[in-house]
Design an enzyme around this catalytic site. Structure first.
Site, mmCIF file in Angstrom:
data_model
loop_
_atom_site.group_PDB
_atom_site.id
_atom_site.type_symbol
_atom_site.label_atom_id
_atom_site.label_comp_id
_atom_site.label_asym_id
_atom_site.label_seq_id
_atom_site.Cartn_x
_atom_site.Cartn_y
_atom_site.Cartn_z
ATOM 1 C CB THR A 134 10.811 -9.497 -0.732
ATOM 2 O OG1 THR A 134 10.541 -10.890 -0.770
ATOM 3 C CG2 THR A 134 12.113 -9.259 -1.472
ATOM 4 C CG ASP A 135 10.049 -13.887 2.459
ATOM 5 O OD1 ASP A 135 9.993 -13.603 1.243
ATOM 6 O OD2 ASP A 135 9.327 -14.772 2.982
ATOM 7 C CD GLU A 136 10.972 -14.116 -3.571
ATOM 8 O OE1 GLU A 136 11.802 -14.122 -4.474
ATOM 9 O OE2 GLU A 136 9.775 -14.390 -3.731
ATOM 10 C CE1 TYR A 159 10.816 -8.536 -6.385
ATOM 11 C CE2 TYR A 159 10.945 -10.634 -5.219
ATOM 12 C CZ TYR A 159 10.504 -9.326 -5.289
ATOM 13 O OH TYR A 159 9.749 -8.793 -4.261
ATOM 14 C CE LYS A 163 11.901 -5.291 -3.047
ATOM 15 N NZ LYS A 163 11.123 -4.015 -3.178
HETATM 16 P P1 NAD Z 1 2.974 -5.187 -7.847
HETATM 17 O O1 NAD Z 1 3.778 -5.714 -8.983
HETATM 18 O O2 NAD Z 1 1.562 -5.619 -7.686
HETATM 19 O O3 NAD Z 1 2.965 -3.591 -7.904
HETATM 20 C C1 NAD Z 1 4.107 -2.851 -8.229
HETATM 21 C C2 NAD Z 1 3.647 -1.428 -8.561
HETATM 22 O O4 NAD Z 1 4.821 -0.657 -8.869
HETATM 23 C C3 NAD Z 1 2.734 -1.358 -9.789
HETATM 24 O O5 NAD Z 1 1.639 -0.512 -9.513
HETATM 25 C C4 NAD Z 1 3.619 -0.770 -10.870
HETATM 26 O O6 NAD Z 1 2.909 0.001 -11.832
HETATM 27 C C5 NAD Z 1 4.556 0.100 -10.035
HETATM 28 N N1 NAD Z 1 5.839 0.325 -10.735
HETATM 29 C C6 NAD Z 1 6.629 -0.620 -11.327
HETATM 30 N N2 NAD Z 1 7.690 -0.014 -11.894
HETATM 31 C C7 NAD Z 1 7.581 1.310 -11.636
HETATM 32 C C8 NAD Z 1 8.380 2.440 -11.952
HETATM 33 N N3 NAD Z 1 9.506 2.312 -12.667
HETATM 34 N N4 NAD Z 1 7.986 3.659 -11.510
HETATM 35 C C9 NAD Z 1 6.845 3.808 -10.808
HETATM 36 N N5 NAD Z 1 6.037 2.775 -10.498
HETATM 37 C C10 NAD Z 1 6.401 1.539 -10.897
HETATM 38 O O7 NAD Z 1 3.838 -5.494 -6.545
HETATM 39 P P2 NAD Z 1 3.361 -5.877 -5.080
HETATM 40 O O8 NAD Z 1 3.202 -7.331 -5.004
HETATM 41 O O9 NAD Z 1 2.287 -4.974 -4.642
HETATM 42 O O10 NAD Z 1 4.703 -5.516 -4.276
HETATM 43 C C11 NAD Z 1 4.928 -4.184 -3.815
HETATM 44 C C12 NAD Z 1 6.267 -4.144 -3.093
HETATM 45 O O11 NAD Z 1 6.267 -5.057 -2.012
HETATM 46 C C13 NAD Z 1 7.448 -4.532 -3.983
HETATM 47 O O12 NAD Z 1 8.527 -3.693 -3.646
HETATM 48 C C14 NAD Z 1 7.741 -5.974 -3.598
HETATM 49 O O13 NAD Z 1 9.100 -6.273 -3.774
HETATM 50 C C15 NAD Z 1 7.353 -5.956 -2.131
HETATM 51 N N6 NAD Z 1 6.884 -7.253 -1.587
HETATM 52 C C16 NAD Z 1 5.901 -7.969 -2.229
HETATM 53 C C17 NAD Z 1 5.435 -9.154 -1.644
HETATM 54 C C18 NAD Z 1 4.338 -9.966 -2.287
HETATM 55 O O14 NAD Z 1 4.060 -11.062 -1.823
HETATM 56 N N7 NAD Z 1 3.673 -9.489 -3.316
HETATM 57 C C19 NAD Z 1 5.987 -9.600 -0.439
HETATM 58 C C20 NAD Z 1 6.992 -8.848 0.166
HETATM 59 C C21 NAD Z 1 7.422 -7.672 -0.410
HETATM 60 O O1 DAU Z 2 8.185 -13.991 -0.470
HETATM 61 C C1 DAU Z 2 7.780 -12.739 -0.922
HETATM 62 C C2 DAU Z 2 7.661 -12.756 -2.429
HETATM 63 O O2 DAU Z 2 6.504 -13.522 -2.742
HETATM 64 C C3 DAU Z 2 7.564 -11.364 -3.034
HETATM 65 O O3 DAU Z 2 8.750 -10.666 -2.788
HETATM 66 C C4 DAU Z 2 7.315 -11.454 -4.544
HETATM 67 O O4 DAU Z 2 7.123 -10.157 -5.070
HETATM 68 C C5 DAU Z 2 6.079 -12.291 -4.780
HETATM 69 O O5 DAU Z 2 5.876 -12.443 -6.162
HETATM 70 C C6 DAU Z 2 6.196 -13.650 -4.105
HETATM 71 O O6 DAU Z 2 7.204 -14.457 -4.768
HETATM 72 P P1 DAU Z 2 6.996 -16.022 -5.071
HETATM 73 O O7 DAU Z 2 7.868 -16.382 -6.190
HETATM 74 O O8 DAU Z 2 7.089 -16.808 -3.816
HETATM 75 O O9 DAU Z 2 5.429 -15.986 -5.502
HETATM 76 P P2 DAU Z 2 4.639 -16.731 -6.672
HETATM 77 O O10 DAU Z 2 3.199 -16.477 -6.444
HETATM 78 O O11 DAU Z 2 5.208 -16.412 -8.010
HETATM 79 O O12 DAU Z 2 4.948 -18.266 -6.406
HETATM 80 C C7 DAU Z 2 4.598 -18.883 -5.177
HETATM 81 C C8 DAU Z 2 5.093 -20.312 -5.213
HETATM 82 O O13 DAU Z 2 4.312 -21.040 -6.181
HETATM 83 C C9 DAU Z 2 6.535 -20.468 -5.670
HETATM 84 O O14 DAU Z 2 7.125 -21.557 -4.978
HETATM 85 C C10 DAU Z 2 6.433 -20.788 -7.152
HETATM 86 C C11 DAU Z 2 5.138 -21.577 -7.237
HETATM 87 N N1 DAU Z 2 4.388 -21.424 -8.482
HETATM 88 C C12 DAU Z 2 4.128 -20.184 -8.955
HETATM 89 C C13 DAU Z 2 3.443 -19.994 -10.137
HETATM 90 C C14 DAU Z 2 3.178 -18.596 -10.668
HETATM 91 C C15 DAU Z 2 3.915 -22.558 -9.166
HETATM 92 O O15 DAU Z 2 4.135 -23.696 -8.718
HETATM 93 N N2 DAU Z 2 3.224 -22.369 -10.318
HETATM 94 C C16 DAU Z 2 2.971 -21.133 -10.851
HETATM 95 O O16 DAU Z 2 2.353 -21.042 -11.941
#
Ligand code: NAD
Ligand code: DAU
Length: 351
Positions: A134-136, A159, A163
């Site tokens: 992730t970019d975080e 988190y 990562k």
């Molecule tokens: P998600 O939470 O939707 O899915 C995570 C999956 O991992 C789920 O299916 C869960 O059951 C599985 N999982 C969790 N713990 C596990 C374990 N111990 N063993 C096996 N499986 C397990 O997450 P996502 O948003 O699809 O993100 C997927 C990946 O991409 C993550 O590594 C996250 O850090 C990364 N990522 C997410 C975003 C985003 O915006 N969502 C952006 C950049 C990177």
């Molecule tokens: O940048 C990549 C990341 O993006 C991934 O690595 C994470 O897995 C993914 O969850 C996401 O993280 P964020 O924290 O940016 O996403 P989220 O949707 O939780 O929140 C987006 C923005 O909105 C953040 O600034 C927090 C704000 N927010 C979020 C929620 C859930 C609110 O203002 N209200 C809310 O209820």
């Protein structure tokens, strides 16, 4: 068809993982795709019903934290490559329960690295451990500037720290043991199948149910949103053409302040529900800020775009509309994931 590769995708029942699994089983009928997922609250096999019977696809339920299980899985399947997405992924949950993030994101990753190292031994030709990150990990930007692959790590939440730690371990296995690795760091994804704890699906679901739309702090926090299928395409491109040992940033060049994004989404959903435009905006409510909230993320994806010729295909306006349409149409999916434990999570997080 003769199978040419066995690829392990971890976390394939989650949001991004399910889009990636679908892409891979359709695009590469000569690959066997094994989806390993623990099916936590975020994992959902309903995301994959359209491909569950494909002959080049197999689902295995398992936990990446279970070292013995993982070792045996690698022996049984002799994977040629791993694309590792399994993780605890929600920042707010990492604030209330950091330990599960350390276990899955750090320890789970090292179990996979170790298992790959054990079966690949010296025979590393055509092997790859692809770590999806992730970019975080880069921390928080001010009003200007972008994260590049050279930006120093500065994670601020449990988190992102977990990562970041996993990224370091993956690189350490490359330098120390020559394990062939590649890492990508992506910005915020959006689209179908995202669990409604994350901002966009939470807002759509709440508008639908006439519930308040919680905006953390002043609503001026900024995220760079990428259509999830564009992320899956980028992973495919990097998996096949990325250079071993390298990192690639992935981003949509699509920055939004949270409040602006939510207001646009309100209007899109009002339009789709046939309500007067402005109705949903009245549900917006400013709530207590997220502790350690990163102010702004923005990705510079020049390396990926120039070296590997990837670019995002979906623009924000179209993407938000397609996302809202998907959630409003897939009512059963939404009801299934928001019943039960989601209600407890929601009341603890927002009340
Ligand atoms: P998600 O939470 O939707 O899915 C995570 C999956 O991992 C789920 O299916 C869960 O059951 C599985 N999982 C969790 N713990 C596990 C374990 N111990 N063993 C096996 N499986 C397990 O997450 P996502 O948003 O699809 O993100 C997927 C990946 O991409 C993550 O590594 C996250 O850090 C990364 N990522 C997410 C975003 C985003 O915006 N969502 C952006 C950049 C990177
Ligand atoms: O940048 C990549 C990341 O993006 C991934 O690595 C994470 O897995 C993914 O969850 C996401 O993280 P964020 O924290 O940016 O996403 P989220 O949707 O939780 O929140 C987006 C923005 O909105 C953040 O600034 C927090 C704000 N927010 C979020 C929620 C859930 C609110 O203002 N209200 C809310 O209820």
């Amino acid at each position: 068809m003769t199978l040419t590769k066995t690829v392990l995708i971890t976390g394939g029942a989650g949001f991004i993982g399910s889009h990636l699994v679908r892409l891979m089983v359709n695009k590469y009928p000569d690959y066997k795709i094994v989806n390993l997922d623990k099916l936590t609250y975020a994992g959902n096999l309903e995301n994959l019903t359209d491909i569950e019977n494909y002959s080049n696809y197999e689902f295995v339920k398992g936990d990446i934290n279970d070292r013995n299980y993982i070792d045996q899985l690698f022996v049984d399947y002799q994977f040629d490559a791993v694309i590792h997405l399994a993780a605890e992924s929600h920042v707010d949950r990492s604030i209330t329960n950091p330990l599960s993030f350390i276990e899955t994101n750090i320890l789970g990753t090292i179990h996979l690295l170790q298992a790959a190292r054990n079966i690949w031994k010296e025979n590393l030709t055509d092997k790859l451990f692809y770590h999806v990150s992730t970019d975080e990990v880069y921390g928080s930007l001010g009003e200007t500037g972008f994260f590049t692959e050279e930006t120093a790590y500065d994670p601020r939440s449990p988190y992102s720290a977990s990562k970041a730690s996993s990224d370091h371990l993956v690189r350490a296995y490359y330098h120390t043991y020559n394990l062939p690795i590649v890492i990508s760091n992506c910005s915020n994804n959006y689209g179908p199948n995202q669990f409604p704890e994350k901002l966009i699906p939470l807002v759509i679901n709440n508008i639908k149910n006439n519930k308040t739309l919680p905006i953390y702090g002043d609503g001026k926090y900024t995220r760079d949103w990428l259509w999830v299928k564009d992320h899956a395409d980028a992973i495919d491109v990097i998996f096949h053409n990325g250079k071993v040992g390298e990192t690639y940033n992935i981003g949509g060049n699509n920055e939004w302040k949270n409040l602006d994004l939510v207001e646009s989404l309100c209007d899109v959903v009002d339009g789709l529900l046939g309500r007067e435009i402005g109705t949903a905006r009245k549900l917006i409510s400013f709530v207590k800020d997220r502790p350690g909230h990163d102010r702004r993320y923005a990705i510079d994806a020049t390396k990926l775009m120039t070296e590997l010729k990837w670019s995002p295909s979906v623009q924000a306006e179209e993407g938000l509309k397609m996302t809202a349409e998907w959630y409003l149409k897939n009512t059963e999916w939404l009801e299934n994931v928001t019943s039960g434990s989601y209600q407890n999570y929601y009341s603890k997080q927002y009340n």
